[in-house]
Design an enzyme around this catalytic site. Structure first.
Site, PDB file in Angstrom:
ATOM      1  N   SER A 135      -5.077  70.155  -7.324  1.00 22.60           N
ATOM      2  CA  SER A 135      -5.942  70.920  -6.547  1.00 22.60           C
ATOM      3  C   SER A 135      -5.248  70.707  -5.175  1.00 22.60           C
ATOM      4  CB  SER A 135      -7.269  70.236  -6.421  1.00 22.60           C
ATOM      5  OG  SER A 135      -8.169  71.058  -5.553  1.00 22.60           O
ATOM      6  N   TYR A 160     -13.390  64.047  -5.491  1.00 24.61           N
ATOM      7  CA  TYR A 160     -12.723  64.980  -6.110  1.00 24.61           C
ATOM      8  C   TYR A 160     -11.424  64.885  -5.845  1.00 24.61           C
ATOM      9  CZ  TYR A 160     -11.122  69.602  -7.971  1.00 24.61           C
ATOM     10  OH  TYR A 160     -10.281  70.615  -8.525  1.00 24.61           O
TER      11      TYR A 160
END
Length: 314
Positions: A135, A160
């Site tokens: 990501s 995350y």
């Protein structure tokens, strides 16, 4: 290397936004796809089921779906028993920066335990290549733009992001210890048909059409590298057919093993205000705005350097 036709490719997160489109591209070119997803309720389960139904309708036996949680090692083995895996595309994860603040354990289970299960699967089955989703959030508070895969990413500002960086580190160790060919892709703000309803474009559009206020972070002073889904899929599929060579040479992301990391983005940052104006134009009405502070874990701007994937994959 180009992945040949009639070969089995396992895709986790197949009911998700990117997973649906990657499954579609691979099945359309003649590959046999086994889609894996646990159909969790992070967002509309019906939307996920509709994506799967569409793939089954269009591709029949070329797309096989298994409702399984890849964090369940036994369930994963059962779902893929007897399949001769030529490739793995690991897109399944617990997504969302803000959700990780309130639900940290879901991220550890899915993104850490799940990722090690997929690495163990790749180790045991020896596919030609495993491509996995990282990501753009791993860049955290980095100030130097555009973001490069050779930048240090040691300061995640959300859990995350920390789990995605951990996935890259675990992958590096497997490439080193077992010479498993792996490629991690740092995606930048993906949008398009069948998109995730927790993303700003969908949230804003729905609110504007319903006459509800939209929450505008940081007074609209934000920029994102919005990337159209077809370009993301081209990056995934292009990488899948091009495993990193085990030649001792330095790879994007810093590995000398068979492990590469790439940015996959549009390489052009856009103003949030411009996006809002385009949605207003398409909806035929102005947004009711509610200015809110930048949430914890979020960043003001994303903007990737994509020379590495452009040079290696085209």
């Amino acid at each position: 290397l180009i992945m040949g036709k009639d070969e089995v490719i396992a895709i986790t997160g197949a009911a998700g936004f990117i997973g649906y489109h990657v499954s579609e591209r691979l099945a359309a070119r003649g590959d046999h796809v086994i889609g894996i997803d646990n159909l969790n309720d992070y967002y509309s389960v019906q939307l996920k089921r509709d994506r799967i139904s569409e793939l089954q309708r269009r591709f029949g036996s070329a797309f096989r779906f298994e409702t399984v949680d890849f964090t369940d090692e036994g369930g994963l083995e059962t779902a893929l028993a007897g399949a001769d895996l030529e490739g793995i595309v690991h897109l399944g994860a617990q997504a969302g920066v803000r959700h990780s603040i309130d639900n940290p354990r879901a991220y550890i289970q899915s993104n850490i335990v799940g990722h090690i299960n997929m690495l163990e699967l790749a180790r045991a089955r020896s596919p030609r290549h495993m491509v996995y989703a990282s990501s753009s959030s791993v860049y955290g508070g980095n100030k130097q733009l555009p973001f490069s895969v050779n930048d240090r990413v040691d300061n995640p500002i959300s859990l995350y992001a920390a789990t995605k960086k951990a996935d890259e580190l675990m992958s590096e160790s497997y490439a080193h210890l077992f010479r498993t060919p792996l490629t991690g892709l740092r995606f930048f703000t993906v949008y398009g048909p069948w998109g995730r309803p927790d993303m700003a474009m969908w949230i804003f559009t729905k609110a504007i059409l319903e006459g509800q206020p939209i929450k505008v972070n940081n007074g609209g002073r934000m920029r994102r590298d919005f990337t159209y889904i077809d370009d993301i899929v081209s990056g995934v599929v292009g990488c899948l057919g091009n495993p990193p060579p085990d030649d001792g040479a330095l790879k994007p992301g810093g590995s000398t093993g068979p492990h590469r990391v790439y940015n996959v983005g549009n390489h052009r940052s856009e103003d949030l205000e411009h996006m809002i104006a385009l949605i207003e134009q398409c909806c035929g009405r102005k947004a009711i705005r509610e200015d809110v502070p930048l949430p914890g874990g979020d960043v003001v701007e994303t903007f990737p350097h994509i020379d590495a994937i452009r040079a290696d994959i085209g």
